[in-house]
Scaffold this active site. Sequence first.
Site, mmCIF file in Angstrom:
data_model
loop_
_atom_site.group_PDB
_atom_site.id
_atom_site.type_symbol
_atom_site.label_atom_id
_atom_site.label_comp_id
_atom_site.label_asym_id
_atom_site.label_seq_id
_atom_site.Cartn_x
_atom_site.Cartn_y
_atom_site.Cartn_z
ATOM 1 N N CYS A 75 0.874 -0.735 0.254
ATOM 2 C CA CYS A 75 0.244 0.498 -0.124
ATOM 3 C C CYS A 75 0.921 1.260 -0.165
ATOM 4 C CB CYS A 75 -0.897 0.002 0.610
ATOM 5 S SG CYS A 75 -0.028 0.218 2.987
ATOM 6 N N ALA A 76 0.315 2.383 0.275
ATOM 7 C CA ALA A 76 0.921 3.741 0.261
ATOM 8 C C ALA A 76 2.010 3.593 1.270
ATOM 9 C CB ALA A 76 0.314 4.843 -0.434
#
Length: 379
Positions: A75-76
Site C-alpha cells: 500500500c502507500a
Amino acid sequence: MTQQLRAASAAEVYERILRKEPLFILDVRNEDAYADWRIEGESVTSFNVPYFDLLDGVDSVLGKLPKDAPILVVCAKEGSSKFVAEQLVEAGLHDIAYLAGGMQAWSEYLHPVKIGDLASGGAIYQFVRVGKGCLSYAIVSNGEAAIVDPARMTDVYVQFAKEQGVAIRYAIDTHLHADHISGGRRLADAVGATYFLPPKDAPEATFVFTPLEEGNTIAVGHSVIEIKPVYSPGHTIGSTSLIVDQQYLLTGDILFVASIGRPDLAGKAGDWAPDLRKTLYQTYRQLSPELRVLPAHYATEAELDSEGRVSARLGDLYQVNPGLRLEDDAEFRKAVTENLPPQPNAYQEIRLTNMGKLNPSDAEASEMEIGPNRCAIHG
C-alpha cells in the site's frame, strides 16, 4: 497469526527481484495510484484490488491469489497492507508479507552497486533508487569521495563513506532537478563538503554554491582522479556532464541508456530543443565512443544489467538508442516537443525547492516525489 506474518523491507524485495525469484504482489492502493506507478520486475506478478474493497474481508480475492508462491501486500505507507496481510494469514494462506513503509519506503530506497575501478586507484559506485529510477554516484579515491546527483536521503551516502573509510569532499548536481529533491546542499552542509551546481541553472538560487563550469577540473584523492565538466545543455540550460578518469561519462538527464532527456520541464521545449540536439549530435559525438555512459535516471528494469547496474558504451548507444537516431532536424524537434510522457509529479514545486525557494518538511518532500521520474522523452 503474527508469527506467520512478516514485514519485508524494500531492500529485501529488490534483492528478490534482482535474483529473478517469483513474487506475487497484491497492491491495495487506489486504481489510479497503481496505474501511475507500481513495483515491477521480470519475475513479478502484480494484482490490484483497492483496500476499500477488502474492508469486509478477503474472500473475494482468495481465488485469484497463488497457493504456492510468496505474496507481498503493498500500500502507500504500510498500514492498509498490514491489515490485508493479516486477513490473508487468517484465511489460511502461507508465506505472506507486507512491504514495510509501503510505496513511500520503496520510493526512497537506494541500492549501492560498484560500477568499476579507476585507472590510478579507487572506484566509482552507482546508487540505484529502485522505486523512482533515479541514479546517483560516488567517485572514491585515496580517502576522498565526490557524490554526484545525490538524493535527499543523504544518510545513505554518509554511511557509505563511513564504510569505505573516506571523507566526502564534494557534492555535485549535474543540473537543477525537476523530478526529485536534491540532497546536494544538505549533504555538503552535513559533512563540510563543497557543493557544485551549474550557474546557468541557478540564477534564482537563494543559497551559495560553487559554479560547475566547463574548463575546470575537480580532483578527488591524492592520485588526482579528474572530473572534467562538459557543458551539455538541452534538458536544462545549465546541464553539465562529467568525464571521470577518461573512462566514464556522467550524463545527468541529457542521455539515458534507452532514451534522451526531455527539454520541456522548465517550459522551454522549443527554445532548448536545438541545444539538446547539439549536445547529443555534436558535443557527445566528439567524445571517445569507449566512454561508459552513466545517466542520472532509468525508466524500466530492462535498462539494468544482470548485476543491477545501469550503464552503456557511448558508441553503442549511437547504434541502438532511438533518441540518437533522429538525424532529420524536424523529426528530432517533433520527438522532443510533442506527445511526451506525463510530466513528473509536483515538478514545479520540486524545481522551486531545489532553488531554495520552498522548504518542505520531510513528509511533504516524500509526497512531492511519489511516482516515477519521467525525465525521458520515451515513456
